[in-house]
Design an enzyme around this catalytic site. Structure first.
Site, PDB file in Angstrom:
ATOM      1  N   HIS A  37     -61.058  22.932  57.145  1.00  0.00           N
ATOM      2  CA  HIS A  37     -61.794  24.068  57.713  1.00  0.00           C
ATOM      3  C   HIS A  37     -60.907  25.310  57.747  1.00  0.00           C
ATOM      4  O   HIS A  37     -61.352  26.416  57.437  1.00  0.00           O
ATOM      5  CB  HIS A  37     -62.269  23.739  59.138  1.00  0.00           C
ATOM      6  CG  HIS A  37     -63.246  22.611  59.222  1.00  0.00           C
ATOM      7  ND1 HIS A  37     -62.896  21.365  59.694  1.00  0.00           N
ATOM      8  CD2 HIS A  37     -64.562  22.539  58.894  1.00  0.00           C
ATOM      9  CE1 HIS A  37     -63.966  20.578  59.660  1.00  0.00           C
ATOM     10  NE2 HIS A  37     -64.987  21.260  59.179  1.00  0.00           N
ATOM     11  N   GLY A 148     -67.023  23.830  51.957  1.00  0.00           N
ATOM     12  CA  GLY A 148     -66.058  22.942  51.311  1.00  0.00           C
ATOM     13  C   GLY A 148     -66.693  22.110  50.221  1.00  0.00           C
ATOM     14  O   GLY A 148     -67.818  21.624  50.355  1.00  0.00           O
TER      15      GLY A 148
END
Length: 280
Positions: A37, A148
């Site tokens: 993250h 992601g």
């Protein structure tokens, strides 16, 4: 870094604090944050964007209530990581703020994408993901969405969501590379639920991906699929799928086709913990 829990407060602040010509980058998360993250924040900042990260464990995308109840909630460490990353704004709403009186008004149909891989093994999952992302996008109104690459199928679903809602002209998706541990295991919030013995074997998923990639011109995908299945099972893992697909459409391939970009995708359980990964 500024923290908001209410939609009205967040929107009022954004409207009264122009970002000096910078684009607004949005990173939606469910918390239990890790270096993967953090890399999204870092990438957005390096692109010159103003960064806004949300933390919200979305109940509508869990088809397994036990999985939802077991999902780690770590607000303190999450905020510390975001502050260290240099995140500008954090939105951490309660469930009632996102779904007033429990209402979920939006419903989307993603066709083929909902019938394969994660869609097949987690019925209703992508509808739940789309509901919350659509709601958050309407709240935040970002210019760029950073996601992601580990959740590749989800990224494709969100791209389709933008098309269906007419937002694709206004919001760009930036899919960032998967961040990995030293043994190749894709960083995931679920990794912290692994016991030490389970963690010791989890890197086999990455080994299988590399094996498929490196041997693709030497043997058939079916043979490699069988080898990887047997290897994971021998180590006590439970593979749900080892699949090869066209990376543009996610249409499944029975064997390697070097005329199209390909991706191999794996989902496997280690005890009660379900992990996914992929490799282009």
């Amino acid at each position: 870094m500024v923290l908001f829990k209410k939609i009205t407060d967040l929107q009022a602040w954004l409207s009264s604090h122009p970002q000096a010509g910078k684009q607004l980058a949005f990173i939606p998360t469910m918390g239990a944050l890790h270096e993967g993250h953090k890399s999204l924040i870092t990438k957005a900042l390096s692109d010159g964007a103003y960064t806004l990260c949300s933390i919200f464990v979305n109940p509508s995308q869990f088809n397994d209530k036990a999985d939802f109840n077991a999902y780690p909630v770590t607000p303190g460490p999450d905020l510390a990581l975001l502050a260290d990353a240099g995140c500008d704004v954090v939105f951490m709403p309660d469930t009632d703020e996102i779904y007033p009186e429990g209402t979920i008004s939006e419903s989307f149909d993603f066709g083929y994408l909902e019938t394969i891989l994660e869609g097949l093994h987690r019925p209703g999952h992508f509808k739940g993901v789309a509901q919350v992302v659509h709601r958050l996008l309407n709240i935040v109104q970002p210019d760029i969405l950073y996601m992601g690459g580990k959740d590749y199928q989800q990224c494709m679903v969100i791209r389709e969501l933008l098309q269906q809602t007419g937002k694709s002209e206004d919001i760009r998706i930036n899919i960032c590379p998967t961040v990995r541990e030293a043994d190749g295991l894709a960083m995931s919030s679920r990794n912290r639920r692994l016991t030490e013995p389970q963690r010791a074997i989890a890197g086999i998923i990455y080994q299988c991906l590399v094996s498929v990639q490196t041997k693709q011109r030497a043997t058939s995908f079916g043979v490699l699929q069988k080898e990887c299945t047997e290897l994971m099972q021998a180590k006590g893992m439970e593979p749900e799928y080892i699949a090869l697909a066209d990376a543009r459409t996610l249409h499944l391939l029975t064997d390697f086709d070097h005329n199209v970009p390909m991706i191999v995708l794996i989902a496997a359980k280690i005890g009660p913990v379900r992990l996914i990964d992929n490799m282009l």
